[in-house]
Design a protein around this motif. Structure first.
Motif, mmCIF file in Angstrom:
data_model
loop_
_atom_site.group_PDB
_atom_site.id
_atom_site.type_symbol
_atom_site.label_atom_id
_atom_site.label_comp_id
_atom_site.label_asym_id
_atom_site.label_seq_id
_atom_site.Cartn_x
_atom_site.Cartn_y
_atom_site.Cartn_z
ATOM 1 N N GLY A 245 0.815 -1.210 0.000
ATOM 2 C CA GLY A 245 0.000 0.000 0.000
ATOM 3 C C GLY A 245 0.845 1.254 0.000
ATOM 4 N N THR A 246 0.174 2.388 -0.120
ATOM 5 C CA THR A 246 0.821 3.697 -0.198
ATOM 6 C C THR A 246 1.167 4.212 1.194
ATOM 7 N N LYS A 247 2.388 4.747 1.338
ATOM 8 C CA LYS A 247 2.828 5.270 2.630
ATOM 9 C C LYS A 247 3.719 6.490 2.414
ATOM 10 N N MET A 248 3.812 7.323 3.422
ATOM 11 C CA MET A 248 4.676 8.498 3.388
ATOM 12 C C MET A 248 5.834 8.319 4.353
ATOM 13 N N ILE A 249 6.994 8.870 3.953
ATOM 14 C CA ILE A 249 8.176 8.879 4.809
ATOM 15 C C ILE A 249 8.641 10.317 4.964
ATOM 16 N N ALA A 250 8.908 10.714 6.195
ATOM 17 C CA ALA A 250 9.541 12.004 6.471
ATOM 18 C C ALA A 250 10.768 11.748 7.325
ATOM 19 N N VAL A 251 11.922 12.227 6.854
ATOM 20 C CA VAL A 251 13.169 12.113 7.622
ATOM 21 C C VAL A 251 13.543 13.518 8.068
ATOM 22 N N THR A 252 13.604 13.718 9.372
ATOM 23 C CA THR A 252 13.903 15.037 9.922
ATOM 24 C C THR A 252 15.180 14.997 10.757
ATOM 25 N N ASP A 253 15.677 16.181 11.045
ATOM 26 C CA ASP A 253 16.872 16.307 11.877
ATOM 27 C C ASP A 253 16.450 16.298 13.345
ATOM 28 N N GLY A 254 16.261 15.098 13.866
ATOM 29 C CA GLY A 254 15.975 14.929 15.284
ATOM 30 C C GLY A 254 14.609 15.378 15.735
ATOM 31 N N ASP A 255 13.674 15.632 14.828
ATOM 32 C CA ASP A 255 12.364 16.178 15.201
ATOM 33 C C ASP A 255 11.275 15.199 14.785
ATOM 34 N N ALA A 256 11.038 14.190 15.620
ATOM 35 C CA ALA A 256 10.066 13.161 15.297
ATOM 36 C C ALA A 256 8.655 13.723 15.201
ATOM 37 N N ALA A 257 8.329 14.720 16.027
ATOM 38 C CA ALA A 257 6.983 15.303 15.999
ATOM 39 C C ALA A 257 6.727 16.001 14.662
ATOM 40 N N LEU A 258 7.715 16.768 14.195
ATOM 41 C CA LEU A 258 7.578 17.416 12.894
ATOM 42 C C LEU A 258 7.441 16.373 11.798
ATOM 43 N N GLY A 259 8.257 15.326 11.856
ATOM 44 C CA GLY A 259 8.190 14.283 10.847
ATOM 45 C C GLY A 259 6.840 13.605 10.804
ATOM 46 N N ALA A 260 6.292 13.296 11.977
ATOM 47 C CA ALA A 260 4.983 12.651 12.032
ATOM 48 C C ALA A 260 3.898 13.556 11.462
ATOM 49 N N GLU A 261 3.976 14.843 11.787
ATOM 50 C CA GLU A 261 2.967 15.789 11.280
ATOM 51 C C GLU A 261 3.062 15.913 9.770
ATOM 52 N N LEU A 262 4.270 16.022 9.229
ATOM 53 C CA LEU A 262 4.447 16.140 7.787
ATOM 54 C C LEU A 262 3.999 14.876 7.066
ATOM 55 N N ALA A 263 4.395 13.717 7.582
ATOM 56 C CA ALA A 263 4.034 12.463 6.933
ATOM 57 C C ALA A 263 2.515 12.299 6.887
ATOM 58 N N GLU A 264 1.832 12.628 7.984
ATOM 59 C CA GLU A 264 0.368 12.495 8.004
ATOM 60 C C GLU A 264 -0.296 13.511 7.074
ATOM 61 N N ARG A 265 0.157 14.755 7.099
ATOM 62 C CA ARG A 265 -0.467 15.791 6.264
ATOM 63 C C ARG A 265 -0.307 15.459 4.784
ATOM 64 N N LEU A 266 0.897 15.085 4.385
ATOM 65 C CA LEU A 266 1.121 14.753 2.984
ATOM 66 C C LEU A 266 0.423 13.445 2.605
ATOM 67 N N GLY A 267 0.410 12.505 3.525
ATOM 68 C CA GLY A 267 -0.283 11.249 3.265
ATOM 69 C C GLY A 267 -1.772 11.438 3.085
ATOM 70 N N GLN A 268 -2.352 12.312 3.879
ATOM 71 C CA GLN A 268 -3.778 12.591 3.727
ATOM 72 C C GLN A 268 -4.067 13.335 2.423
ATOM 73 N N GLU A 269 -3.113 14.139 1.951
ATOM 74 C CA GLU A 269 -3.278 14.805 0.653
ATOM 75 C C GLU A 269 -3.301 13.771 -0.469
ATOM 76 N N LEU A 270 -2.423 12.778 -0.395
ATOM 77 C CA LEU A 270 -2.457 11.704 -1.381
ATOM 78 C C LEU A 270 -3.799 10.982 -1.340
ATOM 79 N N PHE A 271 -4.261 10.696 -0.135
ATOM 80 C CA PHE A 271 -5.519 9.967 0.008
ATOM 81 C C PHE A 271 -6.690 10.784 -0.542
ATOM 82 N N ALA A 272 -6.673 12.087 -0.329
ATOM 83 C CA ALA A 272 -7.768 12.943 -0.814
ATOM 84 C C ALA A 272 -7.862 12.930 -2.332
ATOM 85 N N ASN A 273 -6.729 12.672 -3.008
ATOM 86 C CA ASN A 273 -6.706 12.635 -4.477
ATOM 87 C C ASN A 273 -6.805 11.211 -5.030
ATOM 88 N N ARG A 274 -7.171 10.250 -4.201
ATOM 89 C CA ARG A 274 -7.235 8.856 -4.646
ATOM 90 C C ARG A 274 -8.145 8.732 -5.881
#
Length: 498
Positions: A245-274
């Motif tokens: 299935g489709t998944k998003m990856i965000a690699v950040t400089d020590g900021d897991a919270a930012l990475g999680a927020e970015l991965a979810e936001r971009l992932g939901q954008e992909l899903f909205a355009n399914r």
């Protein structure tokens, strides 16, 4: 700073679990295999981290220890001996290289082997066990892959090709190595976050909305120093495995919270355009009629579901039969996989005329074999085309002209090949002596990798859905292991109780 020691290797193929063609060790050797230190200077898709790593390590004065590099053109399951043999070869090379400061791998991410549905996860877990928790472990992946929990747990980070067609595999290998260098210099601390989009789709970046999505990912990377890499795992719908299935990856400089927020936001954008990402497709009859009505040439017909790059045989005849039925002329077909027919053409020799049955031998839904009187126009013992910096073999190969019952040329040429490969580049035709400018219609076996090279020369490109040699409808594909709570198998996988 003491000079670093880095181990690199590659093991890659893309497995269509519905394909009847088993990949053995020979298939890797035929497509691409390089022993330690023998990789050419030019990159080859999933093995790009090796030659790119040479440049980066030379600039840093670091030692790069090269292991094996193996790539097989996509097909069905990898045989157990081939998988275990290549895996253990690389692991033994890693053990011999210890101690190392990092392990940098080139993987595809959609390999499935007999007895192992996650060979990349298995390899990465074994690498982690060998080097321990403190050594950097990372890899470059193809987006048509399966991002399993086992892989995420074993690796520090992944960088994935952004483009489909995959024109950026060298650029992404450079991104991977930049993060490696910055990490070993202690300038960054990569943290990987992922998000499950719970969907199956196809995401060509040659059109909207995926073109804009990729551009936004790259803009975020350029503008926010905290973001080291963003990647979309498209998934590979022909891989019947539990974590497809489709998944998003965000690699950040020590900021897991930012990475999680970015991965979810971009992932939901992909899903909205399914459902909006895939290019519009025509039936074989519609594509042929439109091509024959064209006034500018050549028209490219892409037989998108008989794509050897997706693991099919590449021997379907549906489009060819439709062209023959309509009396089309000025046609070149590249290619139809038929090693037996190539052998018969070779025995006959250039200029020889003979009756020949070819194509549609591999599986159901590939059409019917073609029975025709043919003239052998060209024989190339080691035919190859290019894909970016890569060289892609497809020979021995033969070019034949179809003749009518009286021996007159019908205006249709067919390239027959022995090594399965999708149609990446016009050099496929020129390698076999086809004059592209003289053709009205070019028929390709590719979903979208052809686009970058053929768009500049094509008057029109038609995407054709001809039969079903590839499992191309995720809503109805006969999956056994893919989870049920994924779009389009359910309307809304994020709904409560879905």
């Amino acid at each position: 700073m003491a000079a670093k020691r880095i181990f690199t290797a590659a093991m890659a193929t893309e497995t269509n679990t519905f394909s009847p063609i088993v990949i053995d060790r020979r298939a890797f050797v035929e497509s691409f295999y390089a022993a330690p230190g023998a990789h050419p200077d030019t990159a080859t898709l999933c093995t790009a981290p090796i030659p790119v790593g040479r440049r980066f390590c030379a600039a840093e004065g670091w030692e790069l220890i090269e292991g094996s590099a193996a790539w097989a053109d996509p097909a069905g399951l990898v045989s157990g001996p081939a998988h275990v043999g290549l895996r253990d070869e690389i692991l033994d090379q890693l053990r011999a290289a210890l101690p190392v400061d990092a392990v940098v791998l080139g993987l595809h991410g959609a390999m499935v082997a007999q007895g192992c549905d996650d060979p990349e996860g298995d390899l990465l877990a074994r690498v982690r066990e060998i080097v321990g928790p403190d050594v950097l472990v990372c890899a470059e992946l193809d987006p048509h892959s399966h991002l399993t929990a086992k892989r995420v747990a074993a690796a520090d980070f992944f960088v994935v090709f952004k483009e489909f067609p995959h024109t950026d595999f060298v650029d992404r290998a450079e991104d991977l190595w930049r993060i490696v260098v910055d990490t070993l210099h202690e300038r960054v601390r990569p943290v990987m976050s992922t998000y499950d989009c719970r969907m199956i789709d196809i995401f060509p970046t040659s059109r909207q909305p995926m073109r804009g999505f990729v551009d936004r990912m790259m803009q975020i990377e350029a503008e926010d120093a905290r973001v080291l890499s963003l990647s979309a795992i498209h998934g590979f719908m022909a891989g019947d495995v539990p974590e497809m299935g489709t998944k998003m990856i965000a690699v950040t400089d020590g900021d897991a919270a930012l990475g999680a927020e970015l991965a979810e936001r971009l992932g939901q954008e992909l899903f909205a355009n399914r459902g909006r990402h895939m290019m519009p497709v025509l039936t074989a009859e519609e594509a042929v009629a439109q091509a024959m009505a064209a006034e500018a040439f050549p028209v490219v017909i892409a037989d998108i579901w008989d794509n050897p790059g997706g693991g099919t045989a590449g021997d379907a005849t549906v489009v060819l039969k439709a062209l023959m039925a309509c009396g089309a002329t000025g046609v070149a077909i590249g290619t139809i996989w038929d090693p037996i027919a190539v052998g018969l053409c070779t025995a006959t020799g250039v200029g020889g005329v003979m009756p020949l049955r070819f194509g549609a031998k591999s599986a159901p839904d590939t059409g019917e074999p073609v029975d025709a009187l043919v003239r052998v126009e060209a024989l190339v013992p080691e035919a190859a085309m290019v894909f970016g910096e890569s060289v892609v073999p497809f020979g021995p190969a033969a070019r034949i002209a179809l003749l009518d019952a009286e021996g007159r040329d019908t205006g249709i040429q067919v390239i027959l090949n022995t090594v399965r490969a999708q149609s990446y580049d016009p050099s496929l035709f020129t390698a076999m002596g086809v004059e592209i400018a003289a053709q009205k219609i070019l028929v390709l076996k590719s979903t979208n990798h052809f686009y970058a090279a053929f768009a500049p020369i094509a008057a029109e490109i038609l995407y054709c859905s001809a039969g079903k040699p590839y499992p191309n409808d995720p809503a109805t594909n006969p999956y056994r292991f893919v989870r049920p709570d994924i779009w389009p198998r359910v309307a809304d996988p994020f709904a409560t109780g879905a």
